[in-house]
Scaffold this active site. Sequence first.
Site, mmCIF file in Angstrom:
data_model
loop_
_atom_site.group_PDB
_atom_site.id
_atom_site.type_symbol
_atom_site.label_atom_id
_atom_site.label_comp_id
_atom_site.label_asym_id
_atom_site.label_seq_id
_atom_site.Cartn_x
_atom_site.Cartn_y
_atom_site.Cartn_z
ATOM 1 N N ASP A 6 0.869 -1.312 0.109
ATOM 2 C CA ASP A 6 -0.079 0.138 -0.151
ATOM 3 C C ASP A 6 0.876 1.289 0.029
ATOM 4 O OD1 ASP A 6 -1.839 1.938 0.369
ATOM 5 O OD2 ASP A 6 -3.210 0.627 1.776
ATOM 6 N N LYS A 54 -0.921 10.073 -0.110
ATOM 7 C CA LYS A 54 -1.090 11.468 0.493
ATOM 8 C C LYS A 54 -0.044 11.696 1.633
ATOM 9 C CE LYS A 54 -5.921 11.636 -0.480
ATOM 10 N NZ LYS A 54 -7.066 11.847 0.254
ATOM 11 N N ASP A 72 5.227 0.985 -7.651
ATOM 12 C CA ASP A 72 5.055 1.834 -8.747
ATOM 13 C C ASP A 72 4.509 3.086 -8.563
ATOM 14 O OD1 ASP A 72 2.463 1.217 -7.907
ATOM 15 O OD2 ASP A 72 1.618 0.561 -9.945
ATOM 16 N N THR A 76 1.369 -10.118 -11.101
ATOM 17 C CA THR A 76 0.128 -10.243 -10.155
ATOM 18 C C THR A 76 -0.875 -9.255 -10.858
ATOM 19 O OG1 THR A 76 0.778 -8.086 -9.041
ATOM 20 C CG2 THR A 76 1.737 -10.306 -7.990
ATOM 21 N N ARG A 77 -2.040 -9.539 -10.523
ATOM 22 C CA ARG A 77 -3.350 -8.508 -11.323
ATOM 23 C C ARG A 77 -3.060 -7.178 -11.023
ATOM 24 N NH1 ARG A 77 -8.298 -12.320 -9.275
ATOM 25 N NH2 ARG A 77 -7.720 -14.466 -9.898
#
Length: 229
Positions: free
Chosen positions: A133, A137, A169, A207-208
């Site tokens: 994750d 922000k 990414d 991965t998806r």
Amino acid sequence: MAKHPPIRTFGRIGGRALSGRQQRLIDQRLPELSVPLGDDRSIDPKTLFDTEVKQVWLEIGFGGGEHLTGQAERHPDIGLLGCEPFIEGMAKCIGQIEDAGLQNVRLLMDDARHLIRTLAASSIDRIFILFPDPWPKKRQQKRRLIQSDVLDELAMIAKPGCRIRFATDVISYADEALDRLVHHGAFTWLAEHPDDWRQSPADHIQTRYQTKQLGDCAPVWYEFERNSE
């Protein structure tokens, strides 16, 4: 004074309702596959598997489980530990374990830090942290997984020579994670050329999440090695 609990590094764990099969897998198979948590440094991970394994690899935040189960299928003599707090991802992963008949995967549906603290020192041979994750922000970035205390814990369980692979990414996370890993002191960055971090490793399983291209940069890959004591 009581200690504050650690900051949670993942968002809400609820999602779409599970299918009937997925709910059955969570109810019946997850208890069988779950790693029992114990006292700090109390578990030799090789003892978690029904058959003898040569090494144990750990994936933190495996999403839908494609990489975790793919590596387990490629390496039946390796034990794979996977942590994922999201029930939907856990259900998908267990479905893949069932479909492939895998015997070398054990799971924890919880914060990975609980498992990391339970594992014996110098007991893990590879660690994968793939697209965690990003908390993009500015006010959220204290929740990112790659923090000095987490790196301390990973250094404790990693064998000398253990490879740690981190991918993201999100460019701000790529910069921040690289800086923290390089300056931590327990790990050596193995990159020699730009392609070493610009191209996915040869043994990576897509991965998806990757296919959705949700970040703000092309995936960045960092490969580190645990220093010898």
